[in-house]
Structure formats: structure tokens, C-alpha cells
Motif scaffolding. Structure first.
Motif, PDB file in Angstrom:
ATOM      1  N   MET A   1       0.522  -1.435   0.140  1.00  0.00           N
ATOM      2  CA  MET A   1      -0.099  -0.290  -0.022  1.00  0.00           C
ATOM      3  C   MET A   1       1.174   1.317   0.137  1.00  0.00           C
ATOM      4  SD  MET A   1      -2.913   0.658  -0.445  1.00  0.00           S
ATOM      5  CE  MET A   1      -3.856   1.748  -0.692  1.00  0.00           C
ATOM      6  N   ASP A   2       2.352   1.367   0.227  1.00  0.00           N
ATOM      7  CA  ASP A   2       3.221   2.517   0.303  1.00  0.00           C
ATOM      8  C   ASP A   2       3.474   2.873  -0.824  1.00  0.00           C
ATOM      9  OD1 ASP A   2       3.310   2.241   3.348  1.00  0.00           O
ATOM     10  OD2 ASP A   2       5.052   1.120   3.428  1.00  0.00           O
ATOM     11  N   LEU A   3       3.224   1.695  -2.162  1.00  0.00           N
ATOM     12  CA  LEU A   3       3.673   2.065  -3.367  1.00  0.00           C
ATOM     13  C   LEU A   3       2.795   2.928  -4.040  1.00  0.00           C
ATOM     14  CD1 LEU A   3       5.308  -0.923  -4.695  1.00  0.00           C
ATOM     15  CD2 LEU A   3       6.192   0.627  -4.128  1.00  0.00           C
ATOM     16  N   VAL A   4       1.201   2.746  -3.560  1.00  0.00           N
ATOM     17  CA  VAL A   4       0.060   3.271  -4.077  1.00  0.00           C
ATOM     18  C   VAL A   4      -0.274   4.537  -3.374  1.00  0.00           C
ATOM     19  CG1 VAL A   4      -2.280   2.926  -3.852  1.00  0.00           C
ATOM     20  CG2 VAL A   4      -0.750   0.365  -4.167  1.00  0.00           C
ATOM     21  N   ALA A   5      -0.306   4.432  -1.954  1.00  0.00           N
ATOM     22  CA  ALA A   5       0.253   6.297  -1.255  1.00  0.00           C
ATOM     23  C   ALA A   5       1.322   7.526  -1.782  1.00  0.00           C
ATOM     24  CB  ALA A   5      -0.239   5.771   0.387  1.00  0.00           C
ATOM     25  N   VAL A   6       2.388   6.694  -2.408  1.00  0.00           N
ATOM     26  CA  VAL A   6       3.407   7.944  -2.698  1.00  0.00           C
ATOM     27  C   VAL A   6       2.791   8.265  -3.430  1.00  0.00           C
ATOM     28  CG1 VAL A   6       5.015   7.186  -1.334  1.00  0.00           C
ATOM     29  CG2 VAL A   6       4.899   5.916  -3.637  1.00  0.00           C
ATOM     30  N   ASN A   7       2.239   6.919  -5.086  1.00  0.00           N
ATOM     31  CA  ASN A   7       1.702   7.362  -6.624  1.00  0.00           C
ATOM     32  C   ASN A   7       0.542   8.252  -6.333  1.00  0.00           C
ATOM     33  OD1 ASN A   7       4.179   5.671  -7.042  1.00  0.00           O
ATOM     34  ND2 ASN A   7       3.016   4.629  -7.956  1.00  0.00           N
ATOM     35  N   ALA A   8      -0.632   7.887  -5.566  1.00  0.00           N
ATOM     36  CA  ALA A   8      -1.245   9.410  -5.209  1.00  0.00           C
ATOM     37  C   ALA A   8      -1.605   9.639  -5.505  1.00  0.00           C
ATOM     38  CB  ALA A   8      -2.492   8.333  -4.811  1.00  0.00           C
ATOM     39  N   ASN A   9      -0.449  10.227  -4.352  1.00  0.00           N
ATOM     40  CA  ASN A   9       0.070  11.548  -3.742  1.00  0.00           C
ATOM     41  C   ASN A   9       0.241  12.255  -5.050  1.00  0.00           C
ATOM     42  OD1 ASN A   9       0.322  13.355  -1.470  1.00  0.00           O
ATOM     43  ND2 ASN A   9       2.357  13.050  -1.683  1.00  0.00           N
TER      44      ASN A   9
ATOM     45  N   PHE B   1       7.119  13.116  -0.804  1.00  0.00           N
ATOM     46  CA  PHE B   1       6.483  11.613   0.158  1.00  0.00           C
ATOM     47  C   PHE B   1       4.990  12.601   0.752  1.00  0.00           C
ATOM     48  CE2 PHE B   1       9.763   8.149   0.323  1.00  0.00           C
ATOM     49  CZ  PHE B   1       9.472   7.951  -1.917  1.00  0.00           C
ATOM     50  N   LYS B   2       5.630  13.524   0.904  1.00  0.00           N
ATOM     51  CA  LYS B   2       4.858  14.445   1.885  1.00  0.00           C
ATOM     52  C   LYS B   2       3.238  14.913   2.034  1.00  0.00           C
ATOM     53  CE  LYS B   2       7.927  16.871   4.777  1.00  0.00           C
ATOM     54  NZ  LYS B   2       8.821  18.078   4.974  1.00  0.00           N
ATOM     55  N   PRO B   3       2.392  14.392   2.178  1.00  0.00           N
ATOM     56  CA  PRO B   3       0.914  14.259   1.631  1.00  0.00           C
ATOM     57  C   PRO B   3       0.705  15.739   1.217  1.00  0.00           C
ATOM     58  CG  PRO B   3       0.960  14.072   4.181  1.00  0.00           C
ATOM     59  CD  PRO B   3       2.009  13.835   4.031  1.00  0.00           C
ATOM     60  N   THR B   4       0.210  15.994   0.405  1.00  0.00           N
ATOM     61  CA  THR B   4      -1.011  17.017  -0.560  1.00  0.00           C
ATOM     62  C   THR B   4      -2.143  17.566  -0.167  1.00  0.00           C
ATOM     63  OG1 THR B   4      -1.613  16.019  -2.133  1.00  0.00           O
ATOM     64  CG2 THR B   4       0.816  16.797  -2.776  1.00  0.00           C
TER      65      THR B   4
ATOM     66  N   ILE C   1      -4.397  18.217  -0.808  1.00  0.00           N
ATOM     67  CA  ILE C   1      -5.535  17.880  -1.180  1.00  0.00           C
ATOM     68  C   ILE C   1      -6.288  16.297  -0.331  1.00  0.00           C
ATOM     69  CG2 ILE C   1      -6.668  15.660  -3.022  1.00  0.00           C
ATOM     70  CD1 ILE C   1      -5.652  17.964  -5.568  1.00  0.00           C
ATOM     71  N   ILE C   2      -4.853  15.105  -0.094  1.00  0.00           N
ATOM     72  CA  ILE C   2      -4.608  13.865   0.456  1.00  0.00           C
ATOM     73  C   ILE C   2      -5.508  14.714   2.333  1.00  0.00           C
ATOM     74  CG2 ILE C   2      -3.099  12.688   1.696  1.00  0.00           C
ATOM     75  CD1 ILE C   2      -3.619  11.599  -1.413  1.00  0.00           C
ATOM     76  N   LYS C   3      -4.899  15.675   2.577  1.00  0.00           N
ATOM     77  CA  LYS C   3      -5.190  16.231   4.046  1.00  0.00           C
ATOM     78  C   LYS C   3      -7.123  16.203   3.969  1.00  0.00           C
ATOM     79  CE  LYS C   3      -0.161  17.845   4.989  1.00  0.00           C
ATOM     80  NZ  LYS C   3       0.262  19.374   5.110  1.00  0.00           N
ATOM     81  N   ASP C   4      -7.364  16.917   2.951  1.00  0.00           N
ATOM     82  CA  ASP C   4      -8.865  17.008   2.888  1.00  0.00           C
ATOM     83  C   ASP C   4      -9.354  16.236   2.225  1.00  0.00           C
ATOM     84  OD1 ASP C   4      -7.311  19.886   3.372  1.00  0.00           O
ATOM     85  OD2 ASP C   4      -7.881  20.614   1.474  1.00  0.00           O
ATOM     86  N   GLY C   5      -8.893  14.755   1.985  1.00  0.00           N
ATOM     87  CA  GLY C   5      -9.953  14.023   1.669  1.00  0.00           C
ATOM     88  C   GLY C   5     -10.622  14.289   0.493  1.00  0.00           C
ATOM     89  N   ALA C   6      -9.909  14.915  -0.281  1.00  0.00           N
ATOM     90  CA  ALA C   6     -10.539  15.368  -1.876  1.00  0.00           C
ATOM     91  C   ALA C   6     -10.517  15.000  -2.813  1.00  0.00           C
ATOM     92  CB  ALA C   6      -9.995  16.978  -2.067  1.00  0.00           C
ATOM     93  N   TYR C   7      -9.846  13.551  -2.380  1.00  0.00           N
ATOM     94  CA  TYR C   7     -10.070  12.586  -3.368  1.00  0.00           C
ATOM     95  C   TYR C   7     -11.336  11.549  -3.480  1.00  0.00           C
ATOM     96  CZ  TYR C   7      -8.081  10.075   0.785  1.00  0.00           C
ATOM     97  OH  TYR C   7      -7.894   9.837   2.186  1.00  0.00           O
ATOM     98  N   ARG C   8     -11.867  12.637  -2.749  1.00  0.00           N
ATOM     99  CA  ARG C   8     -12.629  10.952  -2.383  1.00  0.00           C
ATOM    100  C   ARG C   8     -14.418  10.756  -3.234  1.00  0.00           C
ATOM    101  NH1 ARG C   8     -13.342   9.575   3.683  1.00  0.00           N
ATOM    102  NH2 ARG C   8     -12.659   7.368   2.744  1.00  0.00           N
TER     103      ARG C   8
END
Ligand SMILES: NC(=O)c1ccc[n+]([C@@H]2O[C@H](COP(=O)([O-])OP(=O)(O)OC[C@H]3O[C@@H](n4cnc5c(N)ncnc54)[C@H](O)[C@@H]3O)[C@@H](O)[C@H]2O)c1
Length: 383
Positions: free
Chosen positions: A305-313, A371-374, A376-383
């Protein structure tokens, strides 16, 4: 001008990509001039096209009549650049990844091709806007980025350079559809476009795991194979060539962020000319063919899941820049890689707090700012 005005296509470069791009256009019924610098390279490209078409005929995917028409009528071999583009409505360039060579080629084509001709580059990394700037028709220049092998991979990124007109983008998009491929619009000419860019951080993470000896390549590849991937990520690095990783990482480190630089293990392999499959040795020994991955070595020292997380970020960064939408990211990844699910679909059900914490942890553990969350990630704006 519309897609109906595109009848003759010139493909410049008959190598790995050029021959595939030409084959796809021939199957779609276009007249194709295939150009390389020497007759033997053109011949080799044509041999590869015919060998592939023979297989497609035997599988009833192309009719014998159409194959005959391609041989007798549609495919025009060529070694002279000016002649290749003189009757072309669309040119697709697939020559080596050297900016000066591309510029020189586009300049000659600009002088020789009719005024209406659209120019596309299949470059993986170079700025289309820079290539376009050498021509007198930058509004007619765009990127058409096919994936390897072009005959199999469905995605083509349709890239807008600084001055590309709406009409040129539309024709590029429609051309991809006519070729039975799946187009995704890349609205800005950013390094790596969509697919190569959003996959780059996982390469950085794989380098970190390797350099810091968190897990052995085989242990990680076993995890991914058990999840259903036909090849693990380290085997893919060897399969494509460590030189390709080296050059790609160097380019991203220069054009996006120094964190993208390749790690010390792969640098040492590159310097020792242990490039993977092509030299018989890389991370694995290829001298007896494809390495046999021992699936019992799957480890919990690495979380896929780490691979997915950094790419999605990373994907959220280009979406924020207006390069494409989240849906485009998933369409692009699915059709360029054959993965069953896109990155955004994979993170949709993860709480923003959990995803942010995972990314913060990776950023501090490996000292990588990318790798730091953007937001969009922090706000959950990808959902
Ligand atoms: N290989 C991939 O996986 C891949 C994927 C997508 C995009 N690309 C891009 O496609 C382009 C071509 O890559 P490739 O892998 O097909 O390379 P390749 O080396 O297999 O083929 C390049 C061909 O271009 C020919 N050539 C050189 N100078 C030329 C000229 N002036 N005019 C015509 N032909 C010329 C070469 O003789 C060779 O046959 C590059 O820009 C690359 O970045 C490659």
C-alpha cells in the motif's frame, strides 16, 4: 480541419515504438509512410510489422484481405525525410530521445510538409513546447504518447503544448480513437505527463527499500506476485533496463525535484553495466532466462500500500496543477499498465488521516519531501 482530413500518416523512426505506432495506424486503414535513416532499419521495422500482422491474421483479428492491402498499398517504406512528410496530413515522430535530433528533424519536416500537416512527438520525457518552438506551426504540434508495446497497450496520452490549438488537440484525440486506442488529454506539458509522472515516486520508494536493505528484491517481488501482478517491481526494473531507470530518474530529479534521483544500489549496477535482462545480470541473474521468484519469500517488512500511497499523492499534484482529472489518472494507469484498478480508486476508501499519516511516516523515515501528503490528501478531496 477535422479527423476526416487525416488520410496519410508519416511515422518517423521505425524502431520499437515507430513500427508499433505504424502497425496500429495501418490496421485502422491509414496510409502510412514509415521512415528511418537507413534502408535496413526500415526493413527491420516492416519485418516486425508483418510478423505481428501474421499473428493477428491467424487469430482472426485482422483479415487476410486487409493484410494484403497493407502490404500492397497502405505501407510506404521511406528513407528520405522530406519525401516521407510531403504528402502527410499527420506526422508522428518516434526517433531517439535526443532533443537536438528531434529539433533538427522537426525543422526539416516543417519546411517540407504541407501547411496543414499536424506534427506529433512520441517523446516520453521531452518538452513538446520546446520541440514545437523550432517550427513555424507550434499550434499544429502536440504529443501523442504511446506505450510499449504500442500494438497491445491501449493508452495514448494526447499532450497539449503551450501553443497547441484546440483543433489540433481534437484531431489528435479523434485519431487515437480511430486507431482503437484510449486517449487521455494531458492539458499541460509537464515532465512525465500522467503515467510516467505518477509512477515515479514508487520507484523512489523501491530505491530506498533497496539502499536501506529494508527487504530483498525477491521478498518484495514475491509479495507483489502473490497479489496477482505478473511481474514484481524489481523484476520490472531489470526487464526494462536499469539504464532506463537511471536516465528517467535523472531527468525527473532535474526537472521536478532532487528527491527523484536514483539510489546508490542502482547507480552501482548502472556503472557496472549490470543493466538487467539486456546484459544478463542486474538485480537478478538473467543468464538462464527469467528469474524464478520464490513466492514463499513474501515478506511483511514491506507494505504494498506504500507504493500506492506515494503514487496517488503524486497524482494529486498534477490534478492540482490542472494537468488532468482524477478520472483521467485512473483511465491512464489502467490502460497503460493493465492494472485492474486505478490509483485513485485504490485510495478512495482510505481515511485522509490514515493516508496522510502513512505518507508523513514514509517522508520522515526515508527523508523524502516528495512523499509528504498534499493538501488534497489531507483534506480528503480525492474521495
Ligand atoms: N521504448 C519505449 O518503451 C517508449 C515508450 C514510449 C515512448 N518512447 C519514446 O519513443 C521514441 C523512440 O523510442 P524507441 O524505443 O522506439 O527507440 P528505438 O531506438 O527503438 O527506435 C528509434 C529509431 O529511430 C531511428 N532514427 C534515428 N534518427 C532518426 C531520424 N532522424 N529519422 C528517422 N529515424 C531515425 C533509429 O534508427 C531507430 O530505428 C523516444 O522518444 C522514446 O522516448 C519510448
Amino acid at each position: 480541419m477535422t479527423i476526416d482530413d487525416i488520410k496519410t500518416v508519416a511515422v518517423i523512426g521505425a524502431g520499437d515504438m515507430g513500427h508499433g505506432i505504424a502497425e496500429v495506424a495501418l490496421i485502422a486503414g491509414y496510409r502510412v509512410c514509415l521512415r528511418d535513416i537507413r534502408q535496413q532499419f526500415v526493413d527491420r521495422g516492416i519485418e516486425r510489422i508483418f510478423a505481428s500482422l501474421e499473428k493477428l491474421v491467424s487469430k482472426n483479428k485482422v483479415t487476410q484481405d486487409h493484410f494484403d492491402k497493407i502490404k500492397n498499398d497502405l505501407l510506404i517504406p521511406c528513407t528520405d525525410l522530406e519525401e516521407a512528410v510531403r504528402e502527410a496530413d499527420l506526422v508522428i515522430e518516434a526517433i531517439p530521445e535526443i532533443m537536438d535530433l528531434k529539433k533538427e528533424t522537426f525543422q526539416i519536416m516543417d519546411n517540407a510538409a504541407p501547411a496543414h500537416t499536424i506534427f506529433a512527438s512520441n517523446t516520453s520525457t521531452m518538452k513538446i513546447s520546446e520541440i514545437a518552438s523550432i517550427t513555424s506551426r507550434p499550434e499544429k504540434v502536440l504529443g501523442l504518447h504511446y506505450f510499449n508495446p504500442a500494438i497491445l497497450m491501449k493508452l495514448v496520452e494526447v499532450i497539449r503544448a503551450d501553443k497547441t490549438s484546440d483543433e489540433t488537440m481534437q484531431i489528435g484525440y479523434d485519431f487515437v480513437v480511430k486507431n482503437n486506442k484510449i486517449p487521455v488529454r494531458v492539458k499541460k506539458d509537464v515532465p512525465g505527463f500522467i503515467v510516467n509522472r505518477v509512477q515515479a515516486p514508487s520507484s523512489v520508494l523501491l530505491n530506498c527499500i533497496l539502499d536501506e536493505k529494508i527487504a530483498e528484491p525477491e521478498e518484495v517481488d514475491a509479495v507483489m506476485r502473490k497479489l496477482g501482478m505478473p511481474m514484481g517491481p524489481y523484476e520490472i526494473i531489470d526487464f526494462t533496463g536499469i539504464d532506463i531507470s537511471y536516465h528517467g530518474s535523472t531527468y525527473f530529479a532535474q526537472s521536478i525535484h532532487p528527491d527523484f534521483a536514483i539510489g546508490k544500489t542502482l547507480t552501482a549496477k548502472f556503472q557496472a553495466n549490470e543493466l538487467g535482462k539486456k546484459t544478463g545480470k542486474g538485480l537478478y541473474d538473467w543468464s538462464q532466462g527469467r528469474p524464478d521468484i520464490d513466492l514463499s519469500k513474501a515478506t511483511d517488512k514491506f507494505d504494498p500500500m506504500d507504493l500506492v500511497a506515494v503514487n496517488a499523492n503524486e497524482a494529486t499534484k498534477i490534478v492540482a496543477q490542472g494537468v488532468c482529472s482524477f478520472d483521467d489518472v485512473d483511465t491512464a494507469i489502467i490502460n497503460a499498465t493493465g492494472n485492474p484498478m486505478g490509483l485513485i480508486a485504490l485510495i478512495k476508501n482510505i481515511e485522509p488521516e490514515a493516508l496522510s499519516a502513512r505518507l508523513e511516516n514514509l517522508a520522515s523515515k526515508f527523508n523524502r519531501e516528495i512523499f509528504k501528503p498534499t493538501q488534497i490528501i489531507k483534506d480528503g478531496a480525492y474521495r
